[in-house]
Design an enzyme around this catalytic site. Structure first.
Site, short mmCIF file in Angstrom:
data_model
loop_
_atom_site.label_atom_id
_atom_site.label_comp_id
_atom_site.label_asym_id
_atom_site.label_seq_id
_atom_site.Cartn_x
_atom_site.Cartn_y
_atom_site.Cartn_z
NE ARG A 60 -3.74 -0.12 2.42
CZ ARG A 60 -4.70 -0.30 3.35
NH1 ARG A 60 -4.96 0.68 4.20
NH2 ARG A 60 -5.36 -1.42 3.42
CB SER A 158 -8.83 0.21 2.60
OG SER A 158 -9.87 0.15 3.54
CG ASP A 314 -14.02 1.01 4.15
OD1 ASP A 314 -14.92 0.23 3.77
OD2 ASP A 314 -12.87 0.62 4.41
CG ASP A 318 -12.60 -3.50 4.13
OD1 ASP A 318 -12.88 -2.29 4.25
OD2 ASP A 318 -11.45 -3.95 4.16
NE ARG A 319 -12.14 0.80 7.67
CZ ARG A 319 -11.64 1.80 8.40
NH1 ARG A 319 -11.19 1.58 9.61
NH2 ARG A 319 -11.57 3.02 7.90
CD GLU A 414 -8.01 -4.75 14.19
OE1 GLU A 414 -7.24 -5.51 14.80
OE2 GLU A 414 -7.86 -4.42 13.02
#
Length: 606
Positions: A60, A158, A314, A318-319, A414
């Site tokens: 990344r 992301s 997001d 995935d969030r 998390e």
């Protein structure tokens, strides 16, 4: 000119020649030539003498020329190295085959995905599944398990800034890779730096008989699993529920809309300004729903439409962020720990009664920096709880180990607004989590309550859990290293950690766990149980009053993060006092331990 400078110039010239050879025909080759013509040797040294290193989070970084950025050549080299490494490991994964490749809507994501696919085709993979359109990140690990593939690749950064991109890898089990795969893949990349013949021929993606588009099939299977996971026929509160949702300029709008419809829920309102994919993310400073002000447009849309609940993905979906309008008219943006508490208690409450009869065969997981709420729930409900290192790669692989022994995954989370609801996807999934939140809200509203009431009920039953988490920005690795060195050698005493958090009434430290060095004062042998890594800074302090505080570096961003929590089984009227104590401790920790001004740390952007 000294011999040392000559040697540096010699190495840099060699790198320039190498890069121009490997990147022939690419735009970044022209960029390097311009830098040479302009004699910007400091920039050339920065982008060519270092390279992005493949880790357990993959790659990344910013897009740009050279080896230290995300670009066509780096993607080709990475994919060649990965394909070669997977080929070497095939004999260890009998019955597995193929690769799945997905991408988000960032600049160059589709091109990177196609270049990655070409590498696998050139390596002789007979099944190369590359999505024909942008997809949520969870679709890739889901597809890896569905098609029994060897590996999965998702091109995404992301929630990073718009100039970044990334390369995330899933292993054949559908979970993100763990060590030593990262190190082995990096070594394989370095053995496959020269582009193979036809490495740039993306037409192979469309002409090869071994390239397939899995989008329709995966959509069908994913939504089938979603409806099975969320099948709660007794909930009838949808009529009283109206949801505002946002894709944050990312991939999720169409997929969330379809998910709502699969639950037969139609009363949703999108944030129009953020509804369509836009790689410039024009309405937010950072496309991260955790950040302050990112939900401003969502709140405005909800207020104008009469909605009391906001769900925000997001950019790669995935969030999930959640906000709710309270009876006093104020909006409460739930922290990741609060959503984790809500989903954990909800998924246990709605679990199949037959499974709940054998709680020792059910388990939940959270990371070391997340709230201990799942541990508290497990102590009452008697299911098994596990704590892992930070990151879903650790939680997913722990879940797989337990599932292989016949245990049932109920939930993992998390604090950074990531949630794994059951085992449909062995990674965080913002769409599936949103659907469980939708059903939870419908239940609450049908009972004349709101979600905040359910959170209070959770705390009253399992204990009040209050957290305070944030971060500082620091682009100077030496300053970060110096801060952690001081914490390990406090007051100049070698291998001595702080024994008190200073203040007018000092808070005693009763234990220290250092997952950088492997030290844990609370273990009989003084050795940490969780895996350790000398490449990552992470220290946890345990206080006499029950507070836990962790200071760590980010694995993907130039940040020093802190995570704190107090758990207290006290009446609701005492919760505010507990919160005030925690905030006082955080202020002292920042002042005396982190010392942001002395270390040049910048505050979290507002």
């Amino acid at each position: 000119m000294s011999a040392g400078i000559k040697e540096v110039n010699k190495k840099l010239n060699a790198k320039i020649e190498e890069y121009l050879e490997y990147a022939e025909g690419l735009n970044t080759a022209s960029d390097i030539k311009v830098l040479v013509q302009e004699k910007k040797y400091d920039v050339l040294e920065k982008v060519l003498m270092n390279r992005l290193t493949f880790g357990t989070a993959g790659l990344r970084g910013p897009m740009g020329p050279g080896y230290a950025a995300m670009n066509d050549l780096v993607i080709i080299q990475t994919s060649q190295g990965l394909a070669a490494y997977v080929e070497e490991a095939i004999h260890e994964m009998e019955g597995k085959k193929g690769v799945v490749i997905g991408y988000d809507n960032r600049y160059d994501s589709q091109r990177f995905a196609q270049l990655a696919a070409v590498s696998f085709l050139l390596k002789g993979f007979k099944e190369v599944y590359i999505f024909s359109s942008i997809t949520p990140t969870p679709f890739v690990p889901f597809a890896v398990r569905t098609f029994k593939c060897l590996v999965g690749v998702m091109i995404t950064a992301s929630h990073n800034p718009k100039d970044d991109n990334g390369y995330k890898v899933y292993w054949s089990n559908g979970a993100q890779i763990l060590p030593p795969h990262d190190k082995n893949i990096q070594e394989s990349i370095l053995r496959n730096l020269k582009p193979w013949p036809n490495a740039l021929d993306t037409s192979l993606v469309f002409s090869s008989p071994h390239a397939y588009d899995p989008l329709s099939d995966i959509e069908h299977r994913y939504y089938h699993c979603l409806t099975e996971d969320c099948s709660l026929n007794e909930i009838s509160g949808f009529d009283s529920l109206k949801i505002t949702f946002t894709a944050m300029h990312g991939v999720s709008h169409a997929y969330m809309k379809k998910a709502f419809q699969k639950l037969h829920f139609e009363n949703f309102v999108p944030v129009k300004e953020q509804m369509y994919p836009d790689p410039d993310f024009p309405t937010v400073k950072f496309p991260n729903p955790e950040e302050q002000n990112c939900l401003d447009l969502s709140i405005a849309t909800a207020d104008s439409s009469g909605s009391r609940l906001i769900l925000a993905n997001d950019p790669d979906a995935d969030r999930l962020a959640v906000a709710e309008k309270l009876p006093n008219g104020k909006w409460h943006v739930y922290s990741g720990n609060e959503v984790g508490a809500l989903l954990g208690s909800w998924l246990w409450k709605t679990l199949d009664p037959e499974l709940k009869k054998k709680p020792n065969m059910c388990f939940m997981v959270s990371s070391a920096v997340s709230s201990k709420i799942l541990r508290s729930i497990s102590e009452v409900e008697k299911f098994v709880f596990y704590e892992t290192l930070t990151g879903f790669k650790w939680m997913a692989n722990k879940a797989l180990d337990c599932m292989s022994n016949g245990k049932e995954l109920v939930f993992a989370f998390e604090e950074a607004i990531g949630y794994m609801c059951k085992s449909t996807v062995l990674d965080k999934d913002g769409i599936l989590a949103a659907m469980h939140m939708t059903q939870m809200a419908a239940f609450a509203y049908s009972e004349g309550k709101i979600i905040y009431d359910l959170l209070k009920e959770t705390y009253l039953k399992y204990g009040y859990h209050v957290s305070c988490n944030s971060y500082f920005i620091c682009n100077d690795p030496a300053a970060i290293k110096s801060m952690f060195h001081r914490l390990r050698n406090f007051n100049g005493v070698s291998n001595e950690y702080p024994k008190f958090l200073d203040g007018q009434s000092p808070f005693p430290v009763v234990g220290v766990r250092d997952l950088t060095t492997g030290f844990d004062s609370l273990q009989p042998n003084k050795k940490a149980i969780l895996p350790c890594s000398s490449s990552t800074q992470m220290i946890t302090f345990y206080f006499e009053n029950g507070c836990e505080a962790t200071i760590r570096t980010s694995g993907t961003e130039p940040k020093v993060k802190y995570y704190t929590e107090i758990v207290a089984k006290v009446p609701e009227e005492e919760w505010e006092n507990v919160k005030n104590v925690l905030h006082k401790m955080v202020d002292l920790m920042i002042t005396h331990w982190m010392q942001p001004e002395k270390n040049g740390f910048l505050p979290r952007p507002t």
